[in-house]
Write a protein that holds these residues in place. Structure first.
Motif, PDB file in Angstrom:
ATOM      1  N   GLU A  65       0.826  -1.220   0.000  1.00 25.81           N
ATOM      2  CA  GLU A  65       0.000   0.000   0.000  1.00 25.81           C
ATOM      3  C   GLU A  65       0.856   1.265   0.000  1.00 25.81           C
ATOM      4  OE1 GLU A  65      -4.440   0.180   1.799  1.00 25.81           O
ATOM      5  OE2 GLU A  65      -2.903  -0.526   3.191  1.00 25.81           O
ATOM      6  N   HIS A  66       1.956   1.213   0.742  1.00 27.67           N
ATOM      7  CA  HIS A  66       2.876   2.351   0.777  1.00 27.67           C
ATOM      8  C   HIS A  66       3.479   2.574  -0.610  1.00 27.67           C
ATOM      9  CE1 HIS A  66       6.744   4.190   2.737  1.00 27.67           C
ATOM     10  NE2 HIS A  66       5.885   5.146   2.442  1.00 27.67           N
ATOM     11  N   ASP A  73       2.350   1.516  -3.608  1.00 27.68           N
ATOM     12  CA  ASP A  73       1.391   1.888  -4.648  1.00 27.68           C
ATOM     13  C   ASP A  73       0.945   3.347  -4.531  1.00 27.68           C
ATOM     14  OD1 ASP A  73       1.484  -0.540  -5.849  1.00 27.68           O
ATOM     15  OD2 ASP A  73      -0.306  -1.346  -4.882  1.00 27.68           O
ATOM     16  N   ASN A  74       0.908   3.855  -3.304  1.00 25.65           N
ATOM     17  CA  ASN A  74       0.372   5.208  -3.105  1.00 25.65           C
ATOM     18  C   ASN A  74       1.427   6.297  -3.020  1.00 25.65           C
ATOM     19  OD1 ASN A  74      -2.701   5.005  -2.686  1.00 25.65           O
ATOM     20  ND2 ASN A  74      -1.884   3.283  -1.515  1.00 25.65           N
ATOM     21  N   TYR A  75       2.618   5.942  -2.543  1.00 29.77           N
ATOM     22  CA  TYR A  75       3.629   6.980  -2.324  1.00 29.77           C
ATOM     23  C   TYR A  75       4.979   6.683  -2.967  1.00 29.77           C
ATOM     24  CZ  TYR A  75       0.130   8.446   0.973  1.00 29.77           C
ATOM     25  OH  TYR A  75      -1.060   8.836   1.507  1.00 29.77           O
ATOM     26  N   LYS A 100       5.578   4.769  -6.048  1.00 25.46           N
ATOM     27  CA  LYS A 100       5.605   4.839  -7.505  1.00 25.46           C
ATOM     28  C   LYS A 100       5.604   6.300  -7.946  1.00 25.46           C
ATOM     29  CE  LYS A 100       3.604   0.293  -8.209  1.00 25.46           C
ATOM     30  NZ  LYS A 100       2.393  -0.519  -8.455  1.00 25.46           N
TER      31      LYS A 100
END
Ligand SMILES: [Zn+2]
Length: 325
Positions: free
Chosen positions: A31-32, A34-36, A38
């Motif tokens: 989640e980290h 994918d959201n911050y 990339k």
């Protein structure tokens, strides 16, 4: 000979060779990332190539296997590690199942289980067993051991449920366990007590991060149960400097505990706890926190401290082989 599952499939335990019993390839929460990560600090191709280089380098030093306890909570993502394993033919990588949490149960298990809203057998155990016997998701890779945590806060309700699920999965499958502990809080004793009550074979348990402690009484209490001490954070001088770690291992070898210690660094090719500052952080704060510190520096220091070649082979080869047999 028994076999053990690796990223490239089952391997005869006699082929494991020199084994680092606690190393991560990546610690990167999905989640980290994918959201911050990339478009910011994460470059997939760069990181894969970097990992291939680092792992081939440690294989060139004689290491044949790394045991990777990256589970849910640390960002286990097997397809990426599979890509790397294909490019590191000289090194076996062993995957884990379990949950890494210091306190809370993942919400995904909060309402499902015995006596809960959805009253059913604990689905965590089913998930762990599936990882060990059928494979992780659709990767075809099977986990070969279990991982959980007992930190300074001890057995919070969430941690207790995870540890019991890990113990019951061990009883059902025979898979060995590695438990992250806090040596300063001596939480290894709490973990072993719970495992013993659940019927776990303590000779199949690595008490992770035992090497952060130099308290011989504590370490011998753990090892006297038959459990294996994870002397597994070489290079993390912030918890315990290398010279101290070496002196403690030498003292334990002298007292006859070489058959209950394993060696490692708890290193990673990349860890997202430091975001994009990983490479700089590592170079300045923990320059020896890398896969080859043991072969470059620690083995010679152990020999200088009176540890024998046979005892080193016991810790690097025979104890890991026995654990997975
Ligand atoms: Zn670790």
């Amino acid at each position: 000979m028994p076999t053990v599952e690796t990223l490239r499939g089952p391997v005869d335990v006699g082929e494991l060779g020199q084994t680092l019993m606690h190393e991560h390839v990546f610690v990167v929460a999905t989640e980290h990332l994918d959201n911050y990560g990339k478009g910011a600090w994460w470059d997939e191709e760069h990181r894969v190539a970097d990992a291939v280089t680092k792992l081939n380098a440690v294989a060139a030093k004689g290491v044949r296997t790394i045991v990777d306890p990256t589970v849910w909570g640390l960002g286990r993502y097997i397809p990426r590690v599979q890509r790397i394993a294909e490019q590191v033919p000289g090194l076996h990588i062993i995957a884990a199942t379990g949950i890494y949490s210091y306190e809370e149960l993942p919400h995904q298990y909060e309402h499902r289980g015995p006596g809960l809203i959805f009253d059913c057998p604990d689905p965590m155990i089913d998930d762990f067993v599936r990882d060990l016997t059928e494979g992780i998701a659709d990767t075809g890779v099977k986990a070969a051991f279990l991982k959980c945590v007992v930190e300074a806060k001890g057995l919070t309700p969430g941690v207790e449920r995870i540890c019991r699920a890990v113990a019951q999965t061990h009883v059902r499958t025979g898979a060995p366990i590695t438990v992250h502990t806090n040596s300063f809080a001596q939480s290894g004793l709490i973990a072993l007590d719970l495992f013993a009550k659940e019927g776990v074979d303590l000779r199949k348990v690595v008490v992770g991060h035992s090497g952060d402690s130099n308290d011989l009484d504590y370490l011998m209490r753990l090892a006297d149960t038959g459990a294996i001490l994870g002397m597994d954070r070489f290079g993390l001088d912030v918890y315990n400097p290398t010279a101290q770690r070496v002196a403690t291992i030498a003292a334990l070898c002298q007292r006859g505990y070489a058959d209950r210690m394993v060696l490692s660094h708890d290193a990673a090719c990349f860890m997202d706890y430091f975001g994009g500052a990983w490479d700089d952080t590592l170079g300045t704060l923990a320059p020896n926190w890398r896969y080859d510190h043991i072969h470059d520096d620690v083995l010679a220091a152990l020999l200088d401290s009176g540890v024998t070649d046979d005892q080193i082979e016991q810790m690097l080869v025979f104890n890991p082989k026995r654990y997975f047999s």
